[in-house]
Design a protein around this motif. Structure first.
Motif, PDB file in Angstrom:
ATOM      1  N   GLU A  61     -20.800   2.804  -4.383  1.00  0.00           N
ATOM      2  CA  GLU A  61     -21.062   4.228  -4.150  1.00  0.00           C
ATOM      3  C   GLU A  61     -21.582   4.894  -5.420  1.00  0.00           C
ATOM      4  N   LEU A  62     -20.955   4.585  -6.554  1.00  0.00           N
ATOM      5  CA  LEU A  62     -21.414   5.127  -7.830  1.00  0.00           C
ATOM      6  C   LEU A  62     -22.808   4.617  -8.160  1.00  0.00           C
ATOM      7  N   ALA A  63     -23.054   3.328  -7.941  1.00  0.00           N
ATOM      8  CA  ALA A  63     -24.362   2.743  -8.248  1.00  0.00           C
ATOM      9  C   ALA A  63     -25.467   3.435  -7.464  1.00  0.00           C
ATOM     10  N   ILE A  64     -25.247   3.642  -6.158  1.00  0.00           N
ATOM     11  CA  ILE A  64     -26.269   4.279  -5.326  1.00  0.00           C
ATOM     12  C   ILE A  64     -26.499   5.714  -5.767  1.00  0.00           C
ATOM     13  N   ASN A  65     -25.417   6.408  -6.117  1.00  0.00           N
ATOM     14  CA  ASN A  65     -25.559   7.778  -6.611  1.00  0.00           C
ATOM     15  C   ASN A  65     -26.398   7.820  -7.885  1.00  0.00           C
ATOM     16  N   LEU A  66     -26.188   6.855  -8.765  1.00  0.00           N
ATOM     17  CA  LEU A  66     -26.958   6.793 -10.017  1.00  0.00           C
ATOM     18  C   LEU A  66     -28.426   6.486  -9.750  1.00  0.00           C
ATOM     19  N   PHE A  67     -28.694   5.555  -8.835  1.00  0.00           N
ATOM     20  CA  PHE A  67     -30.086   5.253  -8.481  1.00  0.00           C
ATOM     21  C   PHE A  67     -30.766   6.471  -7.846  1.00  0.00           C
ATOM     22  N   GLU A  68     -30.033   7.207  -7.015  1.00  0.00           N
ATOM     23  CA  GLU A  68     -30.617   8.397  -6.391  1.00  0.00           C
ATOM     24  C   GLU A  68     -30.979   9.447  -7.433  1.00  0.00           C
ATOM     25  N   GLN A  69     -30.101   9.630  -8.435  1.00  0.00           N
ATOM     26  CA  GLN A  69     -30.411  10.586  -9.493  1.00  0.00           C
ATOM     27  C   GLN A  69     -31.616  10.130 -10.299  1.00  0.00           C
ATOM     28  N   SER A  70     -31.707   8.831 -10.551  1.00  0.00           N
ATOM     29  CA  SER A  70     -32.864   8.291 -11.259  1.00  0.00           C
ATOM     30  C   SER A  70     -34.132   8.498 -10.442  1.00  0.00           C
ATOM     31  N   ALA A  71     -34.041   8.217  -9.127  1.00  0.00           N
ATOM     32  CA  ALA A  71     -35.207   8.352  -8.253  1.00  0.00           C
ATOM     33  C   ALA A  71     -35.680   9.794  -8.178  1.00  0.00           C
ATOM     34  N   SER A  76     -38.797   2.411  -9.780  1.00  0.00           N
ATOM     35  CA  SER A  76     -37.954   1.224  -9.631  1.00  0.00           C
ATOM     36  C   SER A  76     -36.658   1.559  -8.919  1.00  0.00           C
ATOM     37  N   ALA A  77     -36.097   2.734  -9.212  1.00  0.00           N
ATOM     38  CA  ALA A  77     -34.876   3.168  -8.534  1.00  0.00           C
ATOM     39  C   ALA A  77     -35.145   3.367  -7.047  1.00  0.00           C
ATOM     40  N   CYS A  78     -36.305   3.934  -6.716  1.00  0.00           N
ATOM     41  CA  CYS A  78     -36.681   4.097  -5.297  1.00  0.00           C
ATOM     42  C   CYS A  78     -36.730   2.733  -4.601  1.00  0.00           C
ATOM     43  N   PHE A 121     -30.114   6.606 -16.112  1.00  0.00           N
ATOM     44  CA  PHE A 121     -29.497   6.554 -14.782  1.00  0.00           C
ATOM     45  C   PHE A 121     -29.763   5.195 -14.127  1.00  0.00           C
ATOM     46  N   PHE A 122     -30.990   4.689 -14.259  1.00  0.00           N
ATOM     47  CA  PHE A 122     -31.345   3.410 -13.658  1.00  0.00           C
ATOM     48  C   PHE A 122     -30.561   2.267 -14.277  1.00  0.00           C
ATOM     49  N   ARG A 123     -30.473   2.260 -15.632  1.00  0.00           N
ATOM     50  CA  ARG A 123     -29.743   1.183 -16.297  1.00  0.00           C
ATOM     51  C   ARG A 123     -28.265   1.189 -15.887  1.00  0.00           C
ATOM     52  N   LEU A 124     -27.682   2.376 -15.819  1.00  0.00           N
ATOM     53  CA  LEU A 124     -26.272   2.468 -15.453  1.00  0.00           C
ATOM     54  C   LEU A 124     -26.063   2.065 -13.991  1.00  0.00           C
ATOM     55  N   GLY A 125     -27.029   2.411 -13.137  1.00  0.00           N
ATOM     56  CA  GLY A 125     -26.953   1.955 -11.750  1.00  0.00           C
ATOM     57  C   GLY A 125     -27.006   0.442 -11.652  1.00  0.00           C
ATOM     58  N   CYS A 126     -27.923  -0.182 -12.405  1.00  0.00           N
ATOM     59  CA  CYS A 126     -28.021  -1.659 -12.419  1.00  0.00           C
ATOM     60  C   CYS A 126     -26.728  -2.286 -12.916  1.00  0.00           C
ATOM     61  N   LEU A 127     -26.103  -1.644 -13.899  1.00  0.00           N
ATOM     62  CA  LEU A 127     -24.845  -2.146 -14.449  1.00  0.00           C
ATOM     63  C   LEU A 127     -23.801  -2.276 -13.339  1.00  0.00           C
ATOM     64  N   HIS A 128     -23.691  -1.246 -12.507  1.00  0.00           N
ATOM     65  CA  HIS A 128     -22.647  -1.238 -11.476  1.00  0.00           C
ATOM     66  C   HIS A 128     -23.043  -2.024 -10.232  1.00  0.00           C
ATOM     67  N   LEU A 129     -24.320  -2.205  -9.981  1.00  0.00           N
ATOM     68  CA  LEU A 129     -24.735  -2.924  -8.786  1.00  0.00           C
ATOM     69  C   LEU A 129     -24.851  -4.433  -9.028  1.00  0.00           C
TER      70      LEU A 129
END
Length: 448
Positions: free
Chosen positions: A379-389, A395-397, A360-368
């Motif tokens: 919006e997708l990136a933040i959602n992915l970071f939240e799921q990772s957190a 790190s996602a937090c 989830f974190f890697r995919l969030g970084c990809l989009h951010l």
């Protein structure tokens, strides 16, 4: 359903990819009148289909019904006065939380006077009649069903796999492992593989402990005994057993088998030729590094792609990383061109099968960070970071704290995520907390 369905005593459908619709349920309840155990777990049964199951089933012998992980509600559970009267055990794990309230249990008991157990949440073994004996009663009831079948090796293995599921039995019993061993001795390749897993010991690769979740507490762990069962299964063309023998050669797990990268490569290749996902990945890795074979990075990539296609999650993660960063061979030749869309595809394929905070974190970084600004999906990136957190990634937090601080200017949310990151041990999140002035709202003397 086919004509033979009327003689079925056990019907088990677990974690299907397709939904069981109303027509499917009606077909089951119409055709399978002699069922004694019915398990429809993770089948996405909708409300209409669930009501049809309870209202139209005429299974006079049914004593065990498992509808765990279907997102059904209390309103879907309605029994008529003349059906399912023999039901003794009802499993509703992973559904609506308030299944567990006493009013609901009382109403069900009024409708089903023979019911002994409702299990509605994990680690709850409460019984409506006897709080201590139901698991053993349940085991004996299911185990004795074996006497109604022709005692084939496949029936024994199916029954063992049913009983190994903790939605049915929350504890391990020796008879279950004995069923597997008896089936293995009778020549069932799948049972021989599982028998090997019952005996395989945990081992270390460097500092990493490689655990075996299938080992039995009733038998002494033994690499040599495990190997003998793996060899029997491999002789019967079981690809998982071939892969295991490859591991024995690669890591030198048994004195009965030489430690040899070349032998490991041979056995991994045998499993790969049968499209065993882990075997495909390991052969790809061997070709990439030239272990036990002549190095061929292009061929290694081909095997890794094939492993990913066959849903090997480690291969999907590895391939996504290749596409995210590009992959250059040792001789400088470009093996995989950077492609963020394909990186997204393979990270997502991984997450379709198993949530993982790192992915989830890697995919969030990809989009951010990685996409061009006009193509970024914040919006997708933040959602992915939240799921990772939420899965415990500090790190996602921290990234969320920074985002809410610098971009959204929502200081309350920023503080929340920095605090969560600090709680998880992230050092930068802990430092970031020092930027905030906080007060105790209970202190009437504090300067607000």
């Amino acid at each position: 359903m086919c004509e033979q369905a009327k003689d079925l005593r056990i019907l088990e459908i677990i974690s299907t990819s397709a939904n069981l619709e109303l027509a499917d349920i009606k077909s089951i309840v119409k055709s399978c009148n002699n069922l004694e155990i019915l398990r429809l777990v993770g089948c996405h049964i909708n409300s209409e289909a669930c009501k049809a199951l309870f209202n139209e089933a005429k299974c006079e012998r049914l004593h065990t019904l498992d509808l765990s992980h279907n997102n059904i509600t209390k309103d879907d559970i309605r029994f008529t006065s003349d059906n399912l009267m023999s039901l003794e055990y009802l499993f509703l794990l992973g559904n609506e939380k308030d299944f567990d309230d006493e009013d609901f249990k009382s109403k069900v008991l009024e409708q089903l006077p023979n019911l002994k157990v409702i299990r509605a949440r994990e680690n709850d073994y409460s019984s409506l009649s006897d709080n201590n004996v139901f698991t053993h009663t349940l085991f004996n009831a299911i185990y004795n069903l074996l006497n109604t079948f022709e005692k084939s090796d496949s029936d024994m293995l199916k029954l063992a796999n049913l009983l190994r599921n903790d939605s049915v039995l929350p504890f391990e019993v020796k008879e279950v492992s004995s069923l597997i061993l008896e089936s293995a001795i009778n020549g069932c390749a799948e049972a021989q593989y599982f028998a090997g897993m019952l005996f395989q010991k945990d081992y270390y690769l460097g500092d990493e402990l490689i655990g075996n979740p299938f080992k039995s507490k009733f038998f002494k762990p033994s690499f040599s005994t495990a190997l003998s069962y793996f060899q029997m299964a491999a002789d019967n063309d079981h690809p998982g057993a071939m892969y295991k023998i490859g591991q024995f050669h690669e890591y030198g797990l048994s004195s009965n088998l030489e430690k040899s990268d070349e032998k490991a490569f041979e056995w991994y290749l045998k499993s790969a030729e049968k499209n065993y996902p882990e075997g495909l990945l390991r052969i790809g890795e061997f070709y990439m590094l030239g272990i036990g074979c002549t190095q061929d990075e292009k061929k290694g990539i081909e095997y890794i792609i094939e492993a990913a296609e066959f849903e090997c999650q480690k291969a999907q993660s590895l391939l996504a990383n290749f596409y995210e960063n590009g992959k250059v061979g040792e001789d400088g030749e470009l093996l995989i061109e950077r492609n963020l869309d394909l990186a997204h595809k393979w990270y997502s394929r991984y997450l379709d099968r198993k949530p993982d905070h790192k992915i989830f974190f890697r995919l969030g970084c990809l989009h951010l960070y990685e996409y061009e600004w006009e193509n970024r999906d914040l919006e997708l990136a933040i959602n992915l970071f939240e799921q990772s957190a939420k899965l415990g990634n500090g790190s996602a937090c921290f990234v969320l704290g920074e985002f809410y601080l610098s971009v959204v200017k929502n200081y309350e949310m920023s503080y929340f995520w920095f605090r969560e990151g600090a709680r998880l041990g992230h050092p930068e999140a802990l430092k970031a907390l020092n930027m905030f002035d906080t007060y105790d709202s209970r202190d009437t003397n504090s300067n607000k």
